[in-house]
Motif scaffolding. Structure first.
Motif, PDB file in Angstrom:
ATOM      1  N   VAL A  35       0.864  -1.174   0.000  1.00  0.00           N
ATOM      2  CA  VAL A  35       0.000   0.000   0.000  1.00  0.00           C
ATOM      3  C   VAL A  35       0.907   1.233   0.000  1.00  0.00           C
ATOM      4  O   VAL A  35       1.670   1.446   0.937  1.00  0.00           O
ATOM      5  CB  VAL A  35      -0.935   0.024   1.224  1.00  0.00           C
ATOM      6  N   ARG A  36       0.841   2.014  -1.076  1.00  0.00           N
ATOM      7  CA  ARG A  36       1.657   3.224  -1.212  1.00  0.00           C
ATOM      8  C   ARG A  36       0.761   4.452  -1.182  1.00  0.00           C
ATOM      9  O   ARG A  36      -0.333   4.428  -1.708  1.00  0.00           O
ATOM     10  CB  ARG A  36       2.404   3.233  -2.549  1.00  0.00           C
ATOM     11  N   THR A  37       1.280   5.503  -0.551  1.00  0.00           N
ATOM     12  CA  THR A  37       0.624   6.804  -0.627  1.00  0.00           C
ATOM     13  C   THR A  37       1.643   7.793  -1.173  1.00  0.00           C
ATOM     14  O   THR A  37       2.841   7.638  -0.964  1.00  0.00           O
ATOM     15  CB  THR A  37       0.118   7.284   0.744  1.00  0.00           C
ATOM     16  N   LYS A  38       1.161   8.800  -1.869  1.00  0.00           N
ATOM     17  CA  LYS A  38       2.033   9.828  -2.424  1.00  0.00           C
ATOM     18  C   LYS A  38       2.250  10.926  -1.394  1.00  0.00           C
ATOM     19  O   LYS A  38       1.426  11.121  -0.499  1.00  0.00           O
ATOM     20  CB  LYS A  38       1.407  10.427  -3.682  1.00  0.00           C
ATOM     21  N   ALA A  39       3.349  11.642  -1.565  1.00  0.00           N
ATOM     22  CA  ALA A  39       3.604  12.808  -0.713  1.00  0.00           C
ATOM     23  C   ALA A  39       2.568  13.878  -1.038  1.00  0.00           C
ATOM     24  O   ALA A  39       2.122  14.007  -2.180  1.00  0.00           O
ATOM     25  CB  ALA A  39       5.013  13.336  -0.951  1.00  0.00           C
ATOM     26  N   VAL A  40       2.181  14.643  -0.017  1.00  0.00           N
ATOM     27  CA  VAL A  40       1.177  15.685  -0.183  1.00  0.00           C
ATOM     28  C   VAL A  40       1.718  16.969   0.438  1.00  0.00           C
ATOM     29  O   VAL A  40       2.225  16.964   1.560  1.00  0.00           O
ATOM     30  CB  VAL A  40      -0.147  15.289   0.508  1.00  0.00           C
ATOM     31  N   THR A 107       4.364   7.132   1.743  1.00  0.00           N
ATOM     32  CA  THR A 107       4.518   5.965   2.615  1.00  0.00           C
ATOM     33  C   THR A 107       4.436   4.678   1.813  1.00  0.00           C
ATOM     34  O   THR A 107       3.835   4.624   0.733  1.00  0.00           O
ATOM     35  CB  THR A 107       3.438   5.920   3.717  1.00  0.00           C
ATOM     36  N   LEU A 108       5.049   3.656   2.369  1.00  0.00           N
ATOM     37  CA  LEU A 108       4.929   2.294   1.864  1.00  0.00           C
ATOM     38  C   LEU A 108       4.511   1.445   3.050  1.00  0.00           C
ATOM     39  O   LEU A 108       5.261   1.331   4.029  1.00  0.00           O
ATOM     40  CB  LEU A 108       6.251   1.795   1.270  1.00  0.00           C
ATOM     41  N   ASN A 109       3.299   0.918   2.992  1.00  0.00           N
ATOM     42  CA  ASN A 109       2.733   0.121   4.085  1.00  0.00           C
ATOM     43  C   ASN A 109       2.777   0.881   5.414  1.00  0.00           C
ATOM     44  O   ASN A 109       3.099   0.328   6.455  1.00  0.00           O
ATOM     45  CB  ASN A 109       3.442  -1.229   4.194  1.00  0.00           C
ATOM     46  N   GLY A 110       2.484   2.192   5.343  1.00  0.00           N
ATOM     47  CA  GLY A 110       2.419   3.012   6.537  1.00  0.00           C
ATOM     48  C   GLY A 110       3.749   3.566   7.022  1.00  0.00           C
ATOM     49  O   GLY A 110       3.784   4.329   7.966  1.00  0.00           O
ATOM     50  N   VAL A 111       4.853   3.192   6.368  1.00  0.00           N
ATOM     51  CA  VAL A 111       6.175   3.659   6.770  1.00  0.00           C
ATOM     52  C   VAL A 111       6.615   4.776   5.826  1.00  0.00           C
ATOM     53  O   VAL A 111       6.611   4.591   4.603  1.00  0.00           O
ATOM     54  CB  VAL A 111       7.204   2.494   6.729  1.00  0.00           C
ATOM     55  N   PRO A 112       6.993   5.945   6.361  1.00  0.00           N
ATOM     56  CA  PRO A 112       7.423   7.044   5.481  1.00  0.00           C
ATOM     57  C   PRO A 112       8.616   6.644   4.625  1.00  0.00           C
ATOM     58  O   PRO A 112       9.502   5.917   5.074  1.00  0.00           O
ATOM     59  CB  PRO A 112       7.819   8.154   6.462  1.00  0.00           C
ATOM     60  N   GLU A 113       8.606   7.108   3.365  1.00  0.00           N
ATOM     61  CA  GLU A 113       9.731   6.854   2.469  1.00  0.00           C
ATOM     62  C   GLU A 113       9.965   8.074   1.590  1.00  0.00           C
ATOM     63  O   GLU A 113       9.060   8.889   1.393  1.00  0.00           O
ATOM     64  CB  GLU A 113       9.501   5.613   1.611  1.00  0.00           C
ATOM     65  N   GLN A 114      11.180   8.201   1.077  1.00  0.00           N
ATOM     66  CA  GLN A 114      11.495   9.301   0.180  1.00  0.00           C
ATOM     67  C   GLN A 114      10.767   9.101  -1.140  1.00  0.00           C
ATOM     68  O   GLN A 114      10.561   7.969  -1.584  1.00  0.00           O
ATOM     69  CB  GLN A 114      12.992   9.365  -0.099  1.00  0.00           C
TER      70      GLN A 114
END
Length: 126
Positions: A35-40, A107-114
């Motif tokens: 599960v990925r989310t984009k930076a906002v 984020t990737l699986n709820g963990v922040p990532e660059q």
């Protein structure tokens, strides 16, 4: 008479080995998809970049295309000019402006990532 009376000890060991081998070859359960989310951007932290005095005086306008890396802390860690406005002062002002913004990191699986993002900034005189 028990169900296992007819088996000798070697037969029981063979059955145990057969069961263990069958378990070792069982396929693993499918992994859940990432599960990925984009930076906002937090637009409350982004001030409008200052129009450079020199660019204003010479009535310079243009569009800058930026690519920038959002760190796990939500700050801009790096930036690149993908397409120049044609004026160095406008390009640099856009880089300075985006570097002051704060982001909610990807984020990737709820963990922040660059993550890299892109943005276009249009300089116009009003």
């Amino acid at each position: 008479m028990s169900r296992f009376e007819g088996f000798n000890r070697a037969g029981m060991l063979g059955l145990a080995a057969l069961l263990a081998a069958g378990c070792a070859q069982m396929p693993e359960a499918p992994k859940a998809p990432d599960v990925r989310t984009k930076a906002v951007a937090d637009f409350n932290t982004c001030a409008k970049p200052v129009y450079p005095q020199e660019a204003r005086r010479f009535e310079q306008t243009g569009t800058v295309m930026l690519s920038f890396l959002i760190g796990t802390d939500g700050k801009v860690a790096d930036s690149k000019i993908l397409k120049s406005s044609g004026f160095r002062s406008l390009d640099q002002a856009a880089v300075v402006g985006i570097s002051k913004c704060q982001f909610k990191p990807a984020t990737l699986n709820g963990v922040p990532e660059q993550a890299w993002m892109q943005m276009q900034y249009v300089w116009t005189l009003q």
